[in-house]
Motif scaffolding. Structure first.
Motif, PDB file in Angstrom:
ATOM      1  N   ALA A 124     -35.659 -52.402  23.127  1.00 11.53           N
ATOM      2  CA  ALA A 124     -34.814 -53.313  22.327  1.00 11.53           C
ATOM      3  C   ALA A 124     -35.019 -54.752  22.797  1.00 11.53           C
ATOM      4  CB  ALA A 124     -33.348 -52.921  22.473  1.00 11.53           C
ATOM      5  N   ASP A 125     -35.277 -55.655  21.861  1.00  9.85           N
ATOM      6  CA  ASP A 125     -35.498 -57.049  22.274  1.00  9.85           C
ATOM      7  C   ASP A 125     -34.766 -58.087  21.427  1.00  9.85           C
ATOM      8  OD1 ASP A 125     -37.059 -56.780  20.039  1.00  9.85           O
ATOM      9  OD2 ASP A 125     -38.969 -57.201  21.022  1.00  9.85           O
ATOM     10  N   GLN A 126     -34.114 -57.651  20.332  1.00 14.03           N
ATOM     11  CA  GLN A 126     -33.330 -58.621  19.537  1.00 14.03           C
ATOM     12  C   GLN A 126     -32.084 -57.929  19.011  1.00 14.03           C
ATOM     13  OE1 GLN A 126     -35.296 -61.448  16.734  1.00 14.03           O
ATOM     14  NE2 GLN A 126     -37.160 -60.292  17.144  1.00 14.03           N
ATOM     15  N   LEU A 127     -30.997 -58.691  19.028  1.00 11.95           N
ATOM     16  CA  LEU A 127     -29.710 -58.175  18.565  1.00 11.95           C
ATOM     17  C   LEU A 127     -29.182 -59.146  17.510  1.00 11.95           C
ATOM     18  CD1 LEU A 127     -27.850 -55.858  19.424  1.00 11.95           C
ATOM     19  CD2 LEU A 127     -26.934 -57.343  21.219  1.00 11.95           C
ATOM     20  N   LEU A 187     -33.230 -51.221   5.573  1.00 10.72           N
ATOM     21  CA  LEU A 187     -32.911 -51.434   6.980  1.00 10.72           C
ATOM     22  C   LEU A 187     -32.423 -50.092   7.523  1.00 10.72           C
ATOM     23  CD1 LEU A 187     -31.201 -54.945   6.913  1.00 10.72           C
ATOM     24  CD2 LEU A 187     -33.621 -54.325   6.908  1.00 10.72           C
ATOM     25  N   ARG A 188     -33.319 -49.476   8.277  1.00 15.49           N
ATOM     26  CA  ARG A 188     -33.057 -48.117   8.744  1.00 15.49           C
ATOM     27  C   ARG A 188     -33.842 -47.905  10.053  1.00 15.49           C
ATOM     28  NH1 ARG A 188     -35.516 -42.974   5.649  1.00 15.49           N
ATOM     29  NH2 ARG A 188     -34.641 -43.851   3.760  1.00 15.49           N
ATOM     30  N   ARG A 189     -33.331 -47.097  10.931  1.00 14.79           N
ATOM     31  CA  ARG A 189     -34.019 -46.828  12.199  1.00 14.79           C
ATOM     32  C   ARG A 189     -35.467 -46.391  11.934  1.00 14.79           C
ATOM     33  NH1 ARG A 189     -33.298 -45.295  17.563  1.00 14.79           N
ATOM     34  NH2 ARG A 189     -34.826 -43.748  18.183  1.00 14.79           N
ATOM     35  N   GLY A 190     -36.393 -47.008  12.641  1.00 21.11           N
ATOM     36  CA  GLY A 190     -37.806 -46.651  12.512  1.00 21.11           C
ATOM     37  C   GLY A 190     -38.536 -47.438  11.430  1.00 21.11           C
ATOM     38  N   PHE A 191     -37.789 -48.110  10.565  1.00 23.02           N
ATOM     39  CA  PHE A 191     -38.437 -48.928   9.531  1.00 23.02           C
ATOM     40  C   PHE A 191     -38.876 -50.268  10.123  1.00 23.02           C
ATOM     41  CE2 PHE A 191     -37.873 -47.468   4.939  1.00 23.02           C
ATOM     42  CZ  PHE A 191     -37.869 -46.130   5.287  1.00 23.02           C
ATOM     43  N   PRO A 237     -39.340 -46.428  18.038  1.00 19.02           N
ATOM     44  CA  PRO A 237     -39.184 -47.178  19.291  1.00 19.02           C
ATOM     45  C   PRO A 237     -38.113 -46.544  20.187  1.00 19.02           C
ATOM     46  CG  PRO A 237     -38.086 -48.315  17.482  1.00 19.02           C
ATOM     47  CD  PRO A 237     -38.764 -47.117  16.888  1.00 19.02           C
ATOM     48  N   SER A 238     -38.177 -46.833  21.487  1.00 17.53           N
ATOM     49  CA  SER A 238     -37.159 -46.298  22.396  1.00 17.53           C
ATOM     50  C   SER A 238     -36.173 -47.409  22.762  1.00 17.53           C
ATOM     51  CB  SER A 238     -37.818 -45.744  23.656  1.00 17.53           C
ATOM     52  OG  SER A 238     -38.358 -46.815  24.401  1.00 17.53           O
ATOM     53  N   GLY A 246     -19.205 -56.417  10.515  1.00 18.54           N
ATOM     54  CA  GLY A 246     -19.061 -56.082  11.937  1.00 18.54           C
ATOM     55  C   GLY A 246     -20.158 -55.177  12.459  1.00 18.54           C
ATOM     56  N   GLN A 247     -21.304 -55.111  11.768  1.00 17.99           N
ATOM     57  CA  GLN A 247     -22.407 -54.261  12.203  1.00 17.99           C
ATOM     58  C   GLN A 247     -23.495 -55.095  12.886  1.00 17.99           C
ATOM     59  OE1 GLN A 247     -22.836 -50.632  11.622  1.00 17.99           O
ATOM     60  NE2 GLN A 247     -20.637 -50.997  11.503  1.00 17.99           N
ATOM     61  N   ALA A 248     -24.198 -54.455  13.805  1.00 15.15           N
ATOM     62  CA  ALA A 248     -25.316 -55.105  14.504  1.00 15.15           C
ATOM     63  C   ALA A 248     -26.609 -54.408  14.116  1.00 15.15           C
ATOM     64  CB  ALA A 248     -25.118 -54.996  16.009  1.00 15.15           C
ATOM     65  N   VAL A 249     -27.682 -55.185  14.050  1.00 19.20           N
ATOM     66  CA  VAL A 249     -29.018 -54.613  13.850  1.00 19.20           C
ATOM     67  C   VAL A 249     -29.804 -54.880  15.123  1.00 19.20           C
ATOM     68  CG1 VAL A 249     -31.140 -54.671  12.482  1.00 19.20           C
ATOM     69  CG2 VAL A 249     -28.922 -54.980  11.355  1.00 19.20           C
ATOM     70  N   VAL A 250     -30.349 -53.803  15.701  1.00 17.45           N
ATOM     71  CA  VAL A 250     -31.108 -53.925  16.948  1.00 17.45           C
ATOM     72  C   VAL A 250     -32.581 -53.771  16.613  1.00 17.45           C
ATOM     73  CG1 VAL A 250     -31.330 -53.099  19.324  1.00 17.45           C
ATOM     74  CG2 VAL A 250     -29.195 -52.693  18.047  1.00 17.45           C
ATOM     75  N   LEU A 251     -33.379 -54.744  17.054  1.00 19.85           N
ATOM     76  CA  LEU A 251     -34.812 -54.675  16.820  1.00 19.85           C
ATOM     77  C   LEU A 251     -35.526 -54.336  18.130  1.00 19.85           C
ATOM     78  CD1 LEU A 251     -35.416 -57.900  14.649  1.00 19.85           C
ATOM     79  CD2 LEU A 251     -34.537 -55.655  13.940  1.00 19.85           C
ATOM     80  N   ALA A 252     -36.625 -53.609  17.993  1.00 16.75           N
ATOM     81  CA  ALA A 252     -37.489 -53.326  19.140  1.00 16.75           C
ATOM     82  C   ALA A 252     -38.911 -53.629  18.691  1.00 16.75           C
ATOM     83  CB  ALA A 252     -37.346 -51.874  19.572  1.00 16.75           C
ATOM     84  N   GLY A 253     -39.428 -54.756  19.130  1.00 14.88           N
ATOM     85  CA  GLY A 253     -40.758 -55.160  18.681  1.00 14.88           C
ATOM     86  C   GLY A 253     -40.789 -55.315  17.178  1.00 14.88           C
ATOM     87  N   SER A 254     -41.682 -54.572  16.527  1.00 16.04           N
ATOM     88  CA  SER A 254     -41.868 -54.728  15.086  1.00 16.04           C
ATOM     89  C   SER A 254     -40.968 -53.819  14.255  1.00 16.04           C
ATOM     90  CB  SER A 254     -43.335 -54.440  14.751  1.00 16.04           C
ATOM     91  OG  SER A 254     -43.626 -53.093  15.058  1.00 16.04           O
ATOM     92  N   GLN A 255     -40.101 -53.040  14.928  1.00 14.30           N
ATOM     93  CA  GLN A 255     -39.307 -52.056  14.186  1.00 14.30           C
ATOM     94  C   GLN A 255     -37.801 -52.221  14.370  1.00 14.30           C
ATOM     95  OE1 GLN A 255     -41.971 -48.814  15.840  1.00 14.30           O
ATOM     96  NE2 GLN A 255     -41.088 -47.787  14.066  1.00 14.30           N
ATOM     97  N   ILE A 256     -37.069 -51.557  13.480  1.00 13.90           N
ATOM     98  CA  ILE A 256     -35.611 -51.494  13.623  1.00 13.90           C
ATOM     99  C   ILE A 256     -35.291 -50.312  14.528  1.00 13.90           C
ATOM    100  CG2 ILE A 256     -33.446 -51.068  12.384  1.00 13.90           C
ATOM    101  CD1 ILE A 256     -34.857 -52.447   9.945  1.00 13.90           C
ATOM    102  N   LEU A 257     -34.554 -50.592  15.582  1.00 16.49           N
ATOM    103  CA  LEU A 257     -34.228 -49.528  16.536  1.00 16.49           C
ATOM    104  C   LEU A 257     -32.907 -48.859  16.188  1.00 16.49           C
ATOM    105  CD1 LEU A 257     -34.739 -48.086  19.296  1.00 16.49           C
ATOM    106  CD2 LEU A 257     -33.436 -49.924  20.354  1.00 16.49           C
ATOM    107  N   ASP A 258     -31.929 -49.678  15.779  1.00 18.86           N
ATOM    108  CA  ASP A 258     -30.598 -49.106  15.610  1.00 18.86           C
ATOM    109  C   ASP A 258     -29.727 -50.016  14.742  1.00 18.86           C
ATOM    110  OD1 ASP A 258     -28.616 -47.273  15.963  1.00 18.86           O
ATOM    111  OD2 ASP A 258     -28.332 -47.613  18.113  1.00 18.86           O
TER     112      ASP A 258
END
Ligand SMILES: [Zn+2]
Length: 456
Positions: A9-12, A373-377, A4-5, A35-47
């Motif tokens: 990003a749609d959920q933090l 939990l990894r980018r692109g997963f 995802p790009s 203190g870490q954030a997980v960023v989701l983009a649609g169905s995937q983990i972005l960051d």
């Protein structure tokens, strides 16, 4: 899957603790991060990045604060029979063959239909989502119904089409089962949540001719093949007496043992067989509670692990467990391994946790994209609220997860970024309806047994 790009990003998510289980991290993602954030983009983990940086990088997103919560990958339950949830507690405290031949098979013959499977599967999925399971495997009749229900309720599934040599509610013969499996493969092409596998029931219910056909067909399809193998000592001895060889040797001669093959149970294994499984890349699906309840035997988990065999976990059906709780399964697996190997270091908590997450992801697809939990997963996650006295003090999160009581702490569950459980409440499913359906099936099952008793 294309990555995802940033603009998508749609959920933090801002959890208090994060356990990524990321095999590429230096500690394999087993150390909790704060203190870490997980960023989701649609169905995937972005960051995954520090919360302070996430606020700057994604100012348009309102973070979901997961106070006193641990965020980790959703659990993978790699073996079960979801429809059989309606048999939960129906015939307990019996050995495997008595249980199957005198109770389960007659009840299945009389009651199993599309409606039975639909209602039983809905009940199973409700239970699994509520305890943090984002992916389950199923081996039962009417797999097309299971696939439909799983897709509708938004849970990831590995559907093992049941292949048995004798007539059953889904197929009159194995050729019909194989035809239906081929059709199902076509129908499921555009269903990203649903994976299809072959589910030949067991070496004693599926002959060489059918197994050869599965192997040939699978040369084109490349699906997983899941089978109950070496569930009891009796199964192995019986095969030795009647066929002159152990089931694993027979499956190997038939060319079935490879990295697509999943052997469920495996309570019997010689040192040579363990080496063979490692060489062939076979995955073993360990179902400790079912093995204990049916007195089936003990899977040599630590010896398999030391030999480099990939292991994951399953609850088996609710009729032989009697719940679909992977947390309890992890605990049993870790405790049982210590007793079996007489070594308190056998299957440590971190390894038990990996069986239900990382290794489960490998069982779903050759190129894993779940279980970490990894980018692109895939954005398949669950959070646990650790705000009760039985969680304090929190010295070691992985120990707490495996040796503590966890199923009731699941707070939120996401599958492909969609929240399926919110603050312990199922989304899009009405529990009262499920309860009424279960009560109605209970009545029908009880009535049929009473009329059978009256005839006897
Ligand atoms: Zn099973």
């Amino acid at each position: 899957m294309p990555e995802p790009s940033t603009s998508q990003a749609d959920q933090l998510l801002f959890p208090q603790w994060l356990l990524t289980l990321d095999t590429q991290a230096p500690d394999q993602g087993l150390e909790p991060l704060e203190g870490q954030a997980v960023v989701l983009a649609g169905s995937q983990i972005l960051d995954i990045l520090p919360q302070t940086q996430a606020r700057v990088a994604y100012p348009h997103l309102q973070p979901q604060i997961l106070d006193q919560q641990l965020l980790l990958p959703g659990l993978h339950n790699l073996h079960g029979h979801a429809g059989m949830t309606l048999f939960r507690g129906m015939a307990d405290d019996l050995p495997l063959m008595t249980w199957l031949e005198e109770h389960i098979w007659p009840a299945e013959g009389q009651h199993v239909s599309e409606a039975f499977v639909r209602d039983g599967t809905r009940l199973a999925i409700a239970e699994m989502l509520l305890n943090g399971t984002s992916c389950f495997s199923d081996m039962y009749f009417f797999p097309e119904v299971v696939a439909e229900v799983a897709e509708e309720l938004g849970i990831r599934a590995l559907i093992c089409a049941p292949i048995i040599d004798f007539p059953n509610p889904w197929s009159a013969n194995p050729d019909e089962a194989l035809d239906k499996t081929r059709q199902l493969h076509q129908q499921l092409q555009d269903k990203p949540l649903i994976h299809l596998a072959f589910g030949p029931h067991a070496p004693y219910t599926v002959g060489d001719e059918t197994l050869n056909k599965i192997r040939e067909l699978n040369q084109k399809l490349g699906l997983k093949v899941q089978m109950h193998v070496h569930e009891t000592a009796f199964e192995v001895e019986d095969a030795e007496n009647h066929q002159g060889k152990r089931p694993l040797a027979r499956l190997d001669e038939l060319g079935l043992l490879d990295s697509n093959f999943q052997a469920v149970h495996l309570t019997q294994a010689t040192a040579e067989e363990i080496q063979l499984l490692a060489q062939r890349g076979v995955q073993v699906i360990h179902c400790p509670q079912s093995n204990l309840k049916l007195a089936s035997g003990f899977c040599p988990v630590e010896a398999l692990r030391q030999a480099g065999v990939s292991l994951c976990l399953g609850t088996d059906g609710a009729a032989s467990n009697n719940d679909l709780d992977l947390w309890a399964e992890m605990q049993t697996a870790a405790l049982l391994a210590k007793a079996v190997h007489q070594d308190a270091a056998a299957l440590p908590a971190t390894a038990a946790l990996q069986l239900a997450t990382v290794e489960g992801g490998k069982a779903l697809a050759q190129e894993a994209y779940t279980g970490q939990l990894r980018r692109g997963f895939a954005a398949d996650l669950c959070s646990l609220k650790l705000d009760t006295p039985d969680c304090w003090p929190l010295h070691q999160i992985s120990s707490q997860l495996v040796y503590g009581r966890m199923g009731d702490k699941v707070h939120h569950v996401w599958v492909t970024g969609q929240q399926r459980v919110t603050a312990g409440q199922l989304q899009g499913m009405d529990l009262k309806t499920l309860q009424d359906q279960a009560a109605s099936w209970r009545q029908r099952l009880q009535d049929s047994f009473q009329s059978q008793d009256a005839k006897a």
